[in-house]
Design a protein around this motif. Sequence first.
Motif, PDB file in Angstrom:
ATOM      1  N   THR A   1       4.321  -3.748  -8.418  1.00 44.04           N
ATOM      2  CA  THR A   1       4.431  -2.237  -8.501  1.00 44.04           C
ATOM      3  C   THR A   1       5.748  -1.847  -8.774  1.00 44.04           C
ATOM      4  OG1 THR A   1       2.818  -2.234  -6.376  1.00 44.04           O
ATOM      5  CG2 THR A   1       4.301  -0.179  -6.953  1.00 44.04           C
TER       6      THR A   1
ATOM      7  N   GLU B   1       4.378 -12.448  -3.693  1.00 43.86           N
ATOM      8  CA  GLU B   1       4.483 -10.724  -4.179  1.00 43.86           C
ATOM      9  C   GLU B   1       3.339 -10.530  -4.716  1.00 43.86           C
ATOM     10  OE1 GLU B   1       8.329 -10.368  -6.026  1.00 43.86           O
ATOM     11  OE2 GLU B   1       9.323 -10.213  -4.326  1.00 43.86           O
TER      12      GLU B   1
ATOM     13  N   ASN C   1       0.922   0.233  -2.616  1.00 42.94           N
ATOM     14  CA  ASN C   1       2.120  -0.630  -2.345  1.00 42.94           C
ATOM     15  C   ASN C   1       3.463   0.305  -2.587  1.00 42.94           C
ATOM     16  OD1 ASN C   1       1.136  -3.560  -2.510  1.00 42.94           O
ATOM     17  ND2 ASN C   1       0.267  -2.790  -4.575  1.00 42.94           N
TER      18      ASN C   1
ATOM     19  N   HIS D   1       1.410  -3.662   1.320  1.00 45.87           N
ATOM     20  CA  HIS D   1       0.995  -4.735   0.408  1.00 45.87           C
ATOM     21  C   HIS D   1      -0.506  -4.461   0.536  1.00 45.87           C
ATOM     22  CE1 HIS D   1       4.919  -6.500  -0.713  1.00 45.87           C
ATOM     23  NE2 HIS D   1       5.032  -6.768   0.428  1.00 45.87           N
TER      24      HIS D   1
ATOM     25  N   GLU E   1       0.100  -7.986  -3.160  1.00 40.59           N
ATOM     26  CA  GLU E   1      -0.321  -6.571  -3.842  1.00 40.59           C
ATOM     27  C   GLU E   1      -1.623  -6.414  -4.285  1.00 40.59           C
ATOM     28  OE1 GLU E   1       2.750  -5.230  -6.420  1.00 40.59           O
ATOM     29  OE2 GLU E   1       4.457  -5.113  -4.894  1.00 40.59           O
TER      30      GLU E   1
ATOM     31  N   SER F   1      -2.697   0.325  -7.395  1.00 41.46           N
ATOM     32  CA  SER F   1      -1.625  -0.539  -6.904  1.00 41.46           C
ATOM     33  C   SER F   1      -0.232   0.305  -6.533  1.00 41.46           C
ATOM     34  CB  SER F   1      -1.026  -1.516  -7.914  1.00 41.46           C
ATOM     35  OG  SER F   1      -0.115  -2.542  -7.786  1.00 41.46           O
TER      36      SER F   1
END
Length: 382
Positions: A250, A165, A315, A321, A169, A311
């Motif tokens: 995020t 993850e 995101n 992403h 991101e 970000s």
Amino acid sequence: MDIDSFLSVMGRMSVFVSLLLAFFLFTVKTQNKLANRLFASYLLFFVVDDIGIFISEAFIKDYLNLEFFRWTTCALTLPVFYLYIISVCFADFRLRTKHLLHAIPFVFINAVFISKIYFLNDVDKMQFYEQRSQMPEFYFLQLMLALQIILYSIGVFLVLKKYKEIYRENYTNPKTSIFKWLFQISTVFFSLYYLSIAKNILRFTDFEVLWIWANVIMQFLALLVTCWFVLKALNHPELFRGIDSKLQLTRDILPKENESAVEIKEHQNDLITAQILALKKYMTEKEPFLDPSLTIQELSNQIDIPVRDLSILINHHMDQHFFDFVNEYRIQKAMIILKNPLKKDLTVLEILYEVGFNSKSSFNTSFKKYTNLTPTAYRNAS
């Protein structure tokens, strides 16, 4: 050759390969010293466990306490593997005092053995060893090791989930290979460990022949996996690089960022719209995506938007992403080149490098995800 001899041969081969790789990992000059040393330590604990297959009965009788202690070292194997996974995922990982907590099962088991086994007389120790499958202390050891397998398998895959993850991101090419590698090795290793739970259950049944053959199969698989790891590590040294674990997802940032969202909602929406337009314009005109190692931090510096805001913008507000956001621009650029008759002589490999990819498999996957066609099929469809 009988089954015991065959097991002994495979066990010696597995130990030799593991020791050879451990020696290499301890001595090789690299920036990834901690990860290499952790995996080397894992291999050494594996060796300590594996030598039980071919240790002579005479040696065991002379050093029964050493044999009992050898059993308990299994409780250190998975904690070291877990720390290895973290060290490969996150380049800033360092061993801390708190990580000694992982040794609690090992210490606890030895405390039980000290009170129950280590100080017995030689006759009682030998009786315990010969009848260990019926002893409650041995049941307890096996149960604790099985519980460790379950807990650490969950822990390892949660670490990999977090790594994936954070990576998607904040990064683009080419570090997905690290996740794939760690996911592969973790899946294989824990498959073997869960099979070992099933095998150990047979120890406490009357199916002695099945127990023996289960040992043969497990030993063969262990040797096969060890050799596979050696070949993979030698052919793909880039698999041992990490990312910054201090990067936040995020969803972890949003609650802090949105504390006063009700009061400034309209102003915030206008700001977000302006930032999205500015970002898209910058991506189209300046083409920063052509850099194959572009990170969200670098793009933040270029467009002069704080990395946390950028970000959240990509995101959350754009619902993409960073990984997919950047690759979408690369694919659009590739589509233009593929349709350009003046560039028909360029190969797909040349095009993927030109637009910022550095992996053919990653390019093909992203291209098909975006167009439902392979690059070649897309070019021929014109």
